[in-house]
Design a protein around this motif. Structure first.
Motif, PDB file in Angstrom:
ATOM      1  N   LYS A  76       0.842  -1.412  -0.142  1.00  0.00           N
ATOM      2  CA  LYS A  76       0.038  -0.109   0.033  1.00  0.00           C
ATOM      3  C   LYS A  76       0.983   1.330  -0.124  1.00  0.00           C
ATOM      4  CE  LYS A  76      -3.853   0.306   2.311  1.00  0.00           C
ATOM      5  NZ  LYS A  76      -4.774   0.645   3.575  1.00  0.00           N
ATOM      6  N   SER A  77       0.319   2.216  -0.749  1.00  0.00           N
ATOM      7  CA  SER A  77       1.195   3.651  -0.614  1.00  0.00           C
ATOM      8  C   SER A  77       1.298   4.053   0.578  1.00  0.00           C
ATOM      9  CB  SER A  77       0.348   4.425  -1.535  1.00  0.00           C
ATOM     10  OG  SER A  77       0.910   5.779  -1.482  1.00  0.00           O
ATOM     11  N   SER A  78       2.548   4.572   1.005  1.00  0.00           N
ATOM     12  CA  SER A  78       2.574   5.299   2.307  1.00  0.00           C
ATOM     13  C   SER A  78       1.698   6.806   2.226  1.00  0.00           C
ATOM     14  CB  SER A  78       4.158   5.748   2.262  1.00  0.00           C
ATOM     15  OG  SER A  78       4.334   6.525   1.373  1.00  0.00           O
ATOM     16  N   ARG A  79       1.006   7.300   1.102  1.00  0.00           N
ATOM     17  CA  ARG A  79       0.418   8.382   0.980  1.00  0.00           C
ATOM     18  C   ARG A  79      -1.047   7.926   1.363  1.00  0.00           C
ATOM     19  NH1 ARG A  79       3.435  12.895   1.241  1.00  0.00           N
ATOM     20  NH2 ARG A  79       5.535  12.670  -0.075  1.00  0.00           N
ATOM     21  N   SER A  80      -1.470   6.664   1.565  1.00  0.00           N
ATOM     22  CA  SER A  80      -2.778   6.457   1.810  1.00  0.00           C
ATOM     23  C   SER A  80      -3.072   6.753   3.222  1.00  0.00           C
ATOM     24  CB  SER A  80      -3.102   4.839   1.424  1.00  0.00           C
ATOM     25  OG  SER A  80      -2.738   4.596   0.252  1.00  0.00           O
ATOM     26  N   ASN A  81      -4.198   7.118   3.728  1.00  0.00           N
ATOM     27  CA  ASN A  81      -4.612   7.485   5.209  1.00  0.00           C
ATOM     28  C   ASN A  81      -4.672   6.316   5.933  1.00  0.00           C
ATOM     29  OD1 ASN A  81      -7.023   6.488   4.617  1.00  0.00           O
ATOM     30  ND2 ASN A  81      -8.013   8.134   4.430  1.00  0.00           N
ATOM     31  N   CYS A 127      -6.759   3.495  -1.687  1.00  0.00           N
ATOM     32  CA  CYS A 127      -5.277   3.544  -1.910  1.00  0.00           C
ATOM     33  C   CYS A 127      -4.877   3.026  -3.142  1.00  0.00           C
ATOM     34  CB  CYS A 127      -5.009   2.899  -0.837  1.00  0.00           C
ATOM     35  SG  CYS A 127      -5.071   0.927  -0.773  1.00  0.00           S
ATOM     36  N   VAL A 128      -3.676   3.139  -3.319  1.00  0.00           N
ATOM     37  CA  VAL A 128      -2.879   2.910  -4.428  1.00  0.00           C
ATOM     38  C   VAL A 128      -2.060   1.650  -3.894  1.00  0.00           C
ATOM     39  CG1 VAL A 128      -1.304   3.380  -6.421  1.00  0.00           C
ATOM     40  CG2 VAL A 128      -3.051   5.006  -5.602  1.00  0.00           C
TER      41      VAL A 128
END
Length: 57
Positions: A4-9, A16-17
């Protein structure tokens, strides 16, 4: 393995990406979608370089 992207909450059920690397390509998907895209390793590396350079600016 999907990461999972670290930018996802991080909230359960949130958008998420995710990415899975297999050496010769990167597979990218939206966690809410059913399909994913495959990007050749050279194109993925070029994308990462562009993002890293932009973050330094």
């Amino acid at each position: 393995m999907w990461r999972k992207s670290s930018r996802s909450n991080g909230a359960q059920g949130s958008d998420c990406v995710e990415i899975a690397l297999d050496g010769s390509a990167a597979r990218i998907r939206d966690s809410k979608g059913e399909a994913d895209a495959t990007v050749a390793a050279p194109a993925w590396n070029a994308f990462l370089t562009m993002v890293k350079n932009d973050l330094r600016s």
